[in-house]
Enzyme design. Sequence first.
Site, PDB file in Angstrom:
ATOM      1  N   TYR A  15       1.066  -1.607   0.196  1.00  0.00           N
ATOM      2  CA  TYR A  15       0.009  -0.139   0.317  1.00  0.00           C
ATOM      3  C   TYR A  15       0.348   0.991   0.319  1.00  0.00           C
ATOM      4  CZ  TYR A  15      -3.378  -3.309   1.063  1.00  0.00           C
ATOM      5  OH  TYR A  15      -4.955  -4.544   1.394  1.00  0.00           O
ATOM      6  N   HIS A  20      -4.743   5.689  -1.909  1.00  0.00           N
ATOM      7  CA  HIS A  20      -5.329   5.533  -0.553  1.00  0.00           C
ATOM      8  C   HIS A  20      -3.995   5.807   0.807  1.00  0.00           C
ATOM      9  CE1 HIS A  20      -9.354   4.403   1.588  1.00  0.00           C
ATOM     10  NE2 HIS A  20      -8.947   3.290   1.568  1.00  0.00           N
ATOM     11  N   TYR A  64      -5.447  -0.636   9.945  1.00  0.00           N
ATOM     12  CA  TYR A  64      -6.136  -0.199   8.873  1.00  0.00           C
ATOM     13  C   TYR A  64      -6.728   0.345   8.249  1.00  0.00           C
ATOM     14  CZ  TYR A  64      -3.099  -4.681   7.101  1.00  0.00           C
ATOM     15  OH  TYR A  64      -1.587  -5.223   7.085  1.00  0.00           O
ATOM     16  N   ASN A  66      -9.755   0.357   7.819  1.00  0.00           N
ATOM     17  CA  ASN A  66     -11.261   0.752   8.445  1.00  0.00           C
ATOM     18  C   ASN A  66     -11.970   0.711   9.618  1.00  0.00           C
ATOM     19  OD1 ASN A  66     -12.076   0.248   5.600  1.00  0.00           O
ATOM     20  ND2 ASN A  66     -12.752  -2.054   5.258  1.00  0.00           N
ATOM     21  N   ASP A  91      -7.596  10.336   1.722  1.00  0.00           N
ATOM     22  CA  ASP A  91      -8.507  10.338   0.931  1.00  0.00           C
ATOM     23  C   ASP A  91      -9.640  10.910   0.431  1.00  0.00           C
ATOM     24  OD1 ASP A  91      -9.233   7.666  -0.167  1.00  0.00           O
ATOM     25  OD2 ASP A  91      -8.027   7.969   1.735  1.00  0.00           O
ATOM     26  N   ASN A 112     -14.275   4.830   4.838  1.00  0.00           N
ATOM     27  CA  ASN A 112     -14.835   3.742   6.176  1.00  0.00           C
ATOM     28  C   ASN A 112     -13.585   4.419   7.415  1.00  0.00           C
ATOM     29  OD1 ASN A 112     -16.896   2.579   4.695  1.00  0.00           O
ATOM     30  ND2 ASN A 112     -14.761   0.908   3.527  1.00  0.00           N
TER      31      ASN A 112
END
Length: 188
Positions: A15, A20, A64, A66, A91, A112
Amino acid sequence: MKYLIVGLGNIGSEYADTRHNAGFLVADTLAARSGAPFTSDRYGSVAVVRHRGQELIVLKPSTYMNLSGKAVRYWMQHERIPLERVFVVVDDIALPFGHLRIRKNGSDGGHNGLKSIAECVGGPDYGRLRFGIGGDFARGQQVDYVLGHWTAEERAALPELTDRCADAILSWVTEGPDRAMNRFNTKK
């Protein structure tokens, strides 16, 4: 006075260079400008930035996206920082690439990470900076787009944009939300 500055993103090398993780990039820029190293701690990496008598606890959650609220709630409690001194960088596909939008509070807009934070801290009454990543994707391709890598053109623009975001954060904590919004929100 203490502030909690949260850059949202996902941990892991897969990532690292994705849209993101715009929040992580801004957090990195803010800390680097002050020479404040990140250290691994509970629920994330943390750097302490001091600016004009203010102490900024800069957090990159390791939960993470979420589950970001869990890290935010922990650090608010640990550092005794009230919700009105929490500022989140996230973002946003609804804004054109490079556009910035600062708000004192607001909805999660379908994000989220923001949804998790509001659920864990008792509502949406915290500051946020939305970093426009654009929405140049075909129907049904949103996940691939936000988890996709920056284009070469976008990557070239990132240093200037993340510097502008760091300036906006410092303005928020020293000059107040209204002045920061007036100075840094991108006009259409």
